[in-house]
Write a protein that holds these residues in place. Structure first.
Motif, PDB file in Angstrom:
ATOM      1  N   SER A 469      11.339   4.859  -2.297  1.00 18.98           N
ATOM      2  CA  SER A 469       9.931   4.642  -1.929  1.00 18.98           C
ATOM      3  C   SER A 469       9.810   3.413  -1.024  1.00 18.98           C
ATOM      4  O   SER A 469       8.763   2.772  -0.969  1.00 18.98           O
ATOM      5  CB  SER A 469       9.052   4.480  -3.171  1.00 18.98           C
ATOM      6  OG  SER A 469       9.402   3.315  -3.898  1.00 18.98           O
ATOM      7  N   THR A 470      10.883   3.086  -0.338  1.00 20.86           N
ATOM      8  CA  THR A 470      10.906   1.942   0.580  1.00 20.86           C
ATOM      9  C   THR A 470      10.461   0.669  -0.129  1.00 20.86           C
ATOM     10  O   THR A 470       9.793  -0.183   0.444  1.00 20.86           O
ATOM     11  CB  THR A 470      10.020   2.203   1.831  1.00 20.86           C
ATOM     12  OG1 THR A 470      10.100   3.572   2.203  1.00 20.86           O
ATOM     13  CG2 THR A 470      10.469   1.352   3.005  1.00 20.86           C
ATOM     14  N   GLY A 471      10.808   0.564  -1.398  1.00 22.23           N
ATOM     15  CA  GLY A 471      10.411  -0.617  -2.172  1.00 22.23           C
ATOM     16  C   GLY A 471       9.206  -0.332  -3.040  1.00 22.23           C
ATOM     17  O   GLY A 471       9.262   0.516  -3.940  1.00 22.23           O
ATOM     18  N   PRO A 472       8.078  -0.998  -2.792  1.00 19.87           N
ATOM     19  CA  PRO A 472       6.949  -0.942  -3.732  1.00 19.87           C
ATOM     20  C   PRO A 472       6.233   0.400  -3.767  1.00 19.87           C
ATOM     21  O   PRO A 472       5.977   1.014  -2.738  1.00 19.87           O
ATOM     22  CB  PRO A 472       6.011  -2.035  -3.204  1.00 19.87           C
ATOM     23  CG  PRO A 472       6.302  -2.090  -1.737  1.00 19.87           C
ATOM     24  CD  PRO A 472       7.787  -1.845  -1.626  1.00 19.87           C
ATOM     25  N   HIS A 473       5.899   0.826  -4.976  1.00 20.27           N
ATOM     26  CA  HIS A 473       4.981   1.954  -5.159  1.00 20.27           C
ATOM     27  C   HIS A 473       3.723   1.484  -5.876  1.00 20.27           C
ATOM     28  O   HIS A 473       2.622   1.929  -5.563  1.00 20.27           O
ATOM     29  CB  HIS A 473       5.640   3.083  -5.958  1.00 20.27           C
ATOM     30  CG  HIS A 473       4.709   4.227  -6.243  1.00 20.27           C
ATOM     31  ND1 HIS A 473       4.236   5.056  -5.253  1.00 20.27           N
ATOM     32  CD2 HIS A 473       4.131   4.668  -7.406  1.00 20.27           C
ATOM     33  CE1 HIS A 473       3.412   5.964  -5.793  1.00 20.27           C
ATOM     34  NE2 HIS A 473       3.337   5.747  -7.082  1.00 20.27           N
ATOM     35  N   THR A 474       3.889   0.606  -6.852  1.00 19.18           N
ATOM     36  CA  THR A 474       2.731  -0.037  -7.481  1.00 19.18           C
ATOM     37  C   THR A 474       2.921  -1.546  -7.381  1.00 19.18           C
ATOM     38  O   THR A 474       4.040  -2.054  -7.359  1.00 19.18           O
ATOM     39  CB  THR A 474       2.569   0.354  -8.959  1.00 19.18           C
ATOM     40  OG1 THR A 474       3.702  -0.114  -9.706  1.00 19.18           O
ATOM     41  CG2 THR A 474       2.434   1.850  -9.134  1.00 19.18           C
ATOM     42  N   MET A 475       1.804  -2.257  -7.337  1.00 23.90           N
ATOM     43  CA  MET A 475       1.847  -3.709  -7.198  1.00 23.90           C
ATOM     44  C   MET A 475       0.757  -4.338  -8.064  1.00 23.90           C
ATOM     45  O   MET A 475      -0.292  -3.749  -8.291  1.00 23.90           O
ATOM     46  CB  MET A 475       1.627  -4.127  -5.735  1.00 23.90           C
ATOM     47  CG  MET A 475       2.579  -3.477  -4.751  1.00 23.90           C
ATOM     48  SD  MET A 475       2.363  -4.043  -3.041  1.00 23.90           S
ATOM     49  CE  MET A 475       3.121  -5.665  -3.133  1.00 23.90           C
ATOM     50  N   SER A 476       1.037  -5.532  -8.535  1.00 22.45           N
ATOM     51  CA  SER A 476       0.048  -6.339  -9.237  1.00 22.45           C
ATOM     52  C   SER A 476      -0.313  -7.519  -8.342  1.00 22.45           C
ATOM     53  O   SER A 476       0.492  -7.965  -7.529  1.00 22.45           O
ATOM     54  CB  SER A 476       0.614  -6.859 -10.564  1.00 22.45           C
ATOM     55  OG  SER A 476       1.073  -5.808 -11.374  1.00 22.45           O
ATOM     56  N   TRP A 477      -1.504  -8.008  -8.496  1.00 21.99           N
ATOM     57  CA  TRP A 477      -1.932  -9.175  -7.727  1.00 21.99           C
ATOM     58  C   TRP A 477      -2.957  -9.941  -8.567  1.00 21.99           C
ATOM     59  O   TRP A 477      -3.300  -9.533  -9.672  1.00 21.99           O
ATOM     60  CB  TRP A 477      -2.489  -8.761  -6.370  1.00 21.99           C
ATOM     61  CG  TRP A 477      -3.782  -7.998  -6.402  1.00 21.99           C
ATOM     62  CD1 TRP A 477      -5.033  -8.462  -6.140  1.00 21.99           C
ATOM     63  CD2 TRP A 477      -3.955  -6.592  -6.705  1.00 21.99           C
ATOM     64  NE1 TRP A 477      -5.966  -7.468  -6.259  1.00 21.99           N
ATOM     65  CE2 TRP A 477      -5.333  -6.313  -6.604  1.00 21.99           C
ATOM     66  CE3 TRP A 477      -3.069  -5.559  -7.054  1.00 21.99           C
ATOM     67  CZ2 TRP A 477      -5.849  -5.038  -6.848  1.00 21.99           C
ATOM     68  CZ3 TRP A 477      -3.602  -4.299  -7.304  1.00 21.99           C
ATOM     69  CH2 TRP A 477      -4.962  -4.048  -7.189  1.00 21.99           C
ATOM     70  N   ALA A 478      -3.415 -11.079  -8.054  1.00 23.73           N
ATOM     71  CA  ALA A 478      -4.236 -11.990  -8.851  1.00 23.73           C
ATOM     72  C   ALA A 478      -5.443 -11.307  -9.464  1.00 23.73           C
ATOM     73  O   ALA A 478      -5.763 -11.525 -10.638  1.00 23.73           O
ATOM     74  CB  ALA A 478      -4.675 -13.185  -7.993  1.00 23.73           C
ATOM     75  N   GLU A 479      -6.122 -10.472  -8.699  1.00 20.61           N
ATOM     76  CA  GLU A 479      -7.334  -9.824  -9.208  1.00 20.61           C
ATOM     77  C   GLU A 479      -7.048  -8.462  -9.833  1.00 20.61           C
ATOM     78  O   GLU A 479      -7.978  -7.754 -10.231  1.00 20.61           O
ATOM     79  CB  GLU A 479      -8.362  -9.644  -8.070  1.00 20.61           C
ATOM     80  CG  GLU A 479      -8.919 -10.929  -7.500  1.00 20.61           C
ATOM     81  CD  GLU A 479      -7.966 -11.568  -6.505  1.00 20.61           C
ATOM     82  OE1 GLU A 479      -7.101 -10.848  -5.969  1.00 20.61           O
ATOM     83  OE2 GLU A 479      -8.072 -12.791  -6.289  1.00 20.61           O
TER      84      GLU A 479
END
Length: 710
Positions: A469-479
């Motif tokens: 998946s070329t790296g990220p599929h899901t991500m977390s962030w501050a909000e």
């Protein structure tokens, strides 16, 4: 599947953008742009699905795509259709790596791009210089006879030369291919031959020696380039970096430009090889669009700022996570990449972080665990008053972190003072005082480690994805994060939970422009990974909560199926024991096709100068032993004497985990301490410290057999 057909969603639940908005983009096919694919397009600002203005602008240039009939390919020179959406990030116009690079150079050419320490002084390359060096490398590759869609293999630690060789290869029409520095000569040979490497770029004599051992067996190899140090002996078609960079001086710019302009966004430009724990390594084919679109989408998702970001590059660039984070996202947002020392994971990383003070930092779980261990050791040697203040602040920090995570705007009483006295000082000591976000990925992380850093008001955001998946599929962030969740699906992509059970657990499947082209020369394995509707099957098990946060609950191939037929996911049990017993370094649950579960356990020990585990226990474990009335400083001493207090502590931890088991079958009945910790060099861990279960099973088959023969 035709361009306007919808995606079948039987026996599944889908999270992400509406699949009805999807279309496949190809020359002469259905598309939603007002121009034809080869006409010039002007774009202004990238909008998300919520139409919020982003900090990352769209490109200005030509949309050029090669003819394509399918969404996947296993042939190096065969283009693919793109998984385009009708609106939002998924509809962003395709572009090549060169187009992305040029857009950054044209606007931010004088800004710093790459920084490396030489003779104790930081040396900087601007984007203009980075681009010119990449063009020079491309010309030299052409001079050496790099053929279209053949490869340049790169074998060495992160450096400006690594980046320049990678980008130069792509500009010259080749397939950039990272090779893990821990590979044996035979493993290097396999990758170099499979990718048809015309040129191999190696770091030093150590890596050169590996290649020379198998050189005669590499039928496509034309030249070798060593990018650090002088050659110990002059050999035919082996060049220093300085010699290499001069080779293409007489190649006309027009010739290189013609080659660059012939490239299409839906063609392959990079190969990422899997670690090959269950067979031969697979060459994951990534297109220009895979890289450029993912870099844009990831930067937009976590709200990166143009020309304001800086990262430290130290994780293996052969791995997709480091490559996307360090190379491509930085290029897309005109960020700065500073290179760590080669011994970063042996102790020097902390010094680099304090010097660079990055704005974001990606660490695999083991990196965060080592930081945690070191900080705890420092804390134990602090004065009583400092420990009291630290403990008080951590309680406040943990509550404040949970408040922020849950959207509670109010801070706990005393937070401001705790921030001044403790949190600011900790961030500065770690080199993270400018860091707007810290990330973890590539392997599971324990709740204990996450909460430890939350207590210092340093939330660590989990990412999830794979090479395919070329790296990220899901991500977390501050909000947008939840503890133990790996975040939400990347804007413009979709998640399908295939065949969910009563609790919502099923196989996680991906859809989006980040999904790879296919495995090089492996049609059968490609068909196993991509179903008839072109969803990528991850092999991971997971579920969504009510707010669409994704939680990983296991891996299908790692599931232990007991003799009674019950499925047991090992990671939750392993992590629970590591959290309960602080002296344990690694754990592996075994018991496939057996009547009960058992465990292989390793103790925390010091590493030598090469990063290999020694017999010496860490200071924290020695102190633990002393508290238990045990005089021991080595792993072998604990095992040989079978120290009752240490074995009792581990058994109590296992009893605690067993008490929380959902069934009797999931209880651990036997275990043993191994004489040596797992490591990359030992083969038990992958380049990002991920456990190689098949390897461990084979290495410790004798110990495992003892569990079930007694």
């Amino acid at each position: 599947m035709s361009a306007d057909e919808h995606i079948t969603q039987r026996n599944s639940s889908v999270s992400g953008n509406d699949t009805k908005g999807s279309t496949e983009y190809q020359t002469g096919g259905i598309h939603d742009f007002k121009t034809q694919p080869n006409e010039s397009c002007s774009f202004t600002t990238l909008k998300s699905n919520t139409d919020e203005e982003a900090a990352i602008p769209l490109m200005v240039g030509d949309v050029h795509l090669a003819e394509a009939q399918e969404l996947w390919s296993t042939v190096r020179d065969k283009a693919v259709k793109l998984r385009m959406d009708r609106s939002g990030l998924g509809s962003q116009p395709p572009m090549t790596v060169h187009q992305m690079f040029m857009a950054t150079v044209q606007k931010f050419g004088e800004y710093p791009a790459l920084r490396v320490k030489k003779d104790r002084t930081w040396v900087t390359l601007t984007y203009n210089e980075y681009y010119q060096h990449s063009r020079a490398a491309a010309k030299s590759f052409m001079k050496l006879g790099l053929e279209r869609f053949h490869s340049v293999g790169i074998l060495g630690f992160n450096s400006p030369e690594w980046f320049i060789a990678d980008v130069g290869c792509i500009l010259a029409g080749g397939l950039s291919t990272g090779i893990y520095t821990t590979n044996s000569p035979e493993a290097c040979q396999y990758v170099a031959d499979d990718c048809k490497a015309n040129v191999l770029v190696v770091e030093n004599n150590k890596q050169l020696t590996k290649i020379l051992q198998v050189r005669d067996q590499l039928s496509y190899l034309k030249a070798i380039v060593q990018y650090k140090g002088e050659l110990e002996q002059k050999l035919a078609n082996v060049y220093t970096w300085a010699e290499f960079m001069k080779l293409g001086e007489n190649v006309p710019d027009a010739k290189l430009d013609a080659l660059i302009n012939s490239q299409s966004a839906n063609e392959c430009c990079t190969l990422i090889y899997t670690s090959g724990t269950t067979g031969s390594p697979k060459g994951v084919m990534l297109s220009h669009d895979n890289i450029t679109w993912t870099a844009s989408a990831a930067g937009h998702m976590i709200k990166l700022k143009m020309a304001e970001e800086e990262v430290v590059s130290y994780l293996p660039l052969s791995h997709v996570a480091a490559q996307i984070n360090d190379m491509w996202i930085s290029m897309r947002i005109a960020g700065v990449t500073s290179f760590a020392e080669p011994d970063a994971l042996k102790g020097s990383l902390g010094n680099t972080l304090r010097e660079v003070r990055p704005t974001r930092f990606l660490g695999v779980p083991r990196v965060w665990e080592k930081m945690q261990e070191a900080m705890k050791a420092v804390g134990k040697n602090s004065s009583v008053m400092k420990r009291i203040i630290s403990d008080w602040a951590k309680v406040i920090g943990l509550q404040a972190s949970y408040n922020t995570m849950n959207g509670v705007s109010s801070a706990p009483w005393g937070f401001t003072l705790a921030n001044i006295l403790v949190f600011n000082n900790v961030r500065k000591a770690l080199g993270l005082d400018r860091c707007r976000a810290c990330y973890t990925g590539a392997a599971p992380i324990t709740k204990d480690t996450l909460e430890y850093f939350m207590s210092l008001y340093i939330p660590i955001f989990e990412l999830y994805g794979m090479s395919e998946s070329t790296g990220p599929h899901t991500m977390s962030w501050a909000e947008g994060h939840r503890i133990m969740s790996c975040g939400k699906v990347l804007n413009g992509c979709k998640t399908k939970i295939d065949k969910p059970d009563a609790d919502g657990n099923g196989e996680i499947c991906f859809w989006g422009r980040h999904v790879f082209m296919g495995y090089l020369n492996m049609p059968e394995k490609t068909e196993n990974a991509l179903d008839a509707d072109a969803w990528l099957h991850s092999g991971d098990l997971g579920k969504h909560d009510k707010d669409d946060f994704l939680f990983i609950t296991g891996r299908i191939k790692e599931l232990i199926i007991t003799a009674g037929g019950e499925n047991v996911p090992p990671i939750p049990i392993e992590n629970a024991l590591k959290e309960k017993v602080s002296i344990i370094s690694n754990v592996m649950l075994v018991g496939d096709k057996k009547k009960f579960l058992s465990m292989l356990v390793t103790l925390k020990c010091n590493a030598d100068d090469n990063g290999d585990p020694t017999d010496d226990l860490t200071p924290q474990v020695v102190e633990f032993c002393q508290q238990c009335g045990v005089v021991a400083s080595k792993v072998s001493e604990v095992i040989n004497k079978k120290e009752p207090a240490i074995y009792k502590a581990i058994q109590e931890g296992i009893d605690h985990v067993n008490a929380k088991a959902t069934s009797n079958v999931q209880r651990v009945q036997k275990w043993t301490i191994l004489p040596q910790d797992f490591s990359i060099s030992g083969g038990e861990l992958g380049p990002t410290m991920k456990l190689k279960r098949p390897v461990v099973n084979k290495m410790y088959q004798e110990e495992i057999n003892k569990f079930y023969s007694e």
